[in-house]
Design an enzyme around this catalytic site. Structure first.
Site, mmCIF file in Angstrom:
data_model
loop_
_atom_site.group_PDB
_atom_site.id
_atom_site.type_symbol
_atom_site.label_atom_id
_atom_site.label_comp_id
_atom_site.label_asym_id
_atom_site.label_seq_id
_atom_site.Cartn_x
_atom_site.Cartn_y
_atom_site.Cartn_z
ATOM 1 N N ALA A 150 -0.326 -36.444 -41.517
ATOM 2 C CA ALA A 150 -0.439 -37.855 -41.893
ATOM 3 C C ALA A 150 0.949 -38.434 -42.085
ATOM 4 C CB ALA A 150 -1.261 -38.008 -43.176
ATOM 5 N N ASP A 151 1.035 -39.738 -41.902
ATOM 6 C CA ASP A 151 2.283 -40.441 -42.196
ATOM 7 C C ASP A 151 1.943 -41.805 -42.785
ATOM 8 O OD1 ASP A 151 5.382 -40.200 -41.640
ATOM 9 O OD2 ASP A 151 4.804 -42.293 -41.323
#
Length: 222
Positions: free
Chosen positions: A76-77
Site C-alpha cells: 500500500a502507499d
C-alpha cells in the site's frame, strides 16, 4: 465435517508499524514483513490517486520478485493532497509546519493505493484498489500550528500529520474510510484477500484464534 482451510503465507511489503497494527485489528498476522524500498518521487504532472496506486503496485511487484514460495503480498502507499497538490511525507519539522498550514481550514484528501498479489506456482494474480478519504481541519491558530510542528508525530507521515495522534483534535469532518487515513483501508483489504481465496479459520496460522489464550509474536522485519 469442517474443511481444513490452509491460507498462503501473507507478506506485508511495508515496514510501517501502523499497517502492522491495522492488520492486527482484523486478526491477520503477516508471516513476514519485507519493506519495499522504491523511488517514491512523483512523475511530472502525476496526480495523487495515480501516484498512490502506481507506488503500491511497484512495491508489490518488487517484493513478489524477491520471493520464491507461494504467498500473498500486501502493498500500500498513502498520499495526501490539497486539490492536485501532493503534500510530502514530512522529514523535518519545517515540512510538518508547511503541511499543517496547507490543510488548515481546508478539505484535503488522503489516497491509499492498495495492491495485493497472489503468487502461486509462479503465476501472479492481482487485486488493486484506490481508496479516497476526505478530511477537513478546523482553521488553526499560529499557536496550534507552531505547537504541532514541534511534535515528532508528524515526521515520516504522509501530509505531515498523524490522524490517530494529536492532529485528531483538529478534525472537523471525515468522509470515507478512517483506516485508509492511517495507511491501509481494511474493508477493501479484506475484500481483496477474500477474492484471492483467503479465509478466516481457527486452523489458520495467519489469524488470531483468541488473544487471551494465544500469545503470538509479531512478525520480524526482513
Amino acid at each position: 465435517m469442517k474443511q481444513h482451510i490452509k491460507n498462503l503465507p501473507i507478506i506485508l511489503a511495508s515496514g510501517s508499524l501502523a499497517r502492522v497494527e491495522l492488520l492486527d485489528r482484523i486478526k491477520i498476522i503477516p508471516t513476514q514483513i519485507i519493506p519495499a524500498y522504491i523511488d517514491e518521487t512523483p512523475n511530472l504532472r502525476e496526480l495523487p490517486a495515480p501516484l498512490a496506486i502506481r507506488l503500491a503496485y511497484e512495491k508489490a511487484i518488487k517484493v513478489a520478485s524477491q520471493i520464491e514460495t507461494s504467498s500473498i503480498i500486501i502493498a500500500a502507499d498513502t498520499v495526501t493532497a490539497v486539490g492536485r497538490r501532493i503534500l510530502p511525507k514530512a522529514t523535518t519539522y519545517e515540512e510538518v509546519k508547511h503541511c499543517i498550514k496547507m490543510v488548515s481550514g481546508r478539505r484535503h484528501r488522503v489516497y491509499t493505493g492498495l495492491c495485493i498479489i497472489k503468487k502461486e506456482n509462479n503465476q501472479l494474480t492481482f487485486r488493486q484498489k484506490i481508496v479516497q478519504t476526505i478530511i477537513k481541519f478546523k482553521k488553526l491558530s499560529d499557536e496550534e500550528i507552531n505547537f504541532y510542528s514541534s511534535l515528532d508525530e508528524g515526521i515520516d507521515k504522509a501530509g505531515g500529520c498523524k490522524i490517530s495522534g494529536y492532529a485528531e483534535a483538529f478534525v472537523s469532518f471525515i468522509s470515507g474510510s478512517y483506516s485508509n487515513i492511517m495507511g491501509l483501508p481494511l474493508f477493501e483489504t479484506v475484500n481483496a484477500l477474500t477474492s484471492l481465496g483467503f479465509r478466516y479459520s481457527n486452523n489458520t496460522p495467519n489469524v488470531y484464534k483468541d488473544p487471551s489464550t494465544n500469545h503470538l509474536s509479531k512478525p520480524s522485519i526482513s
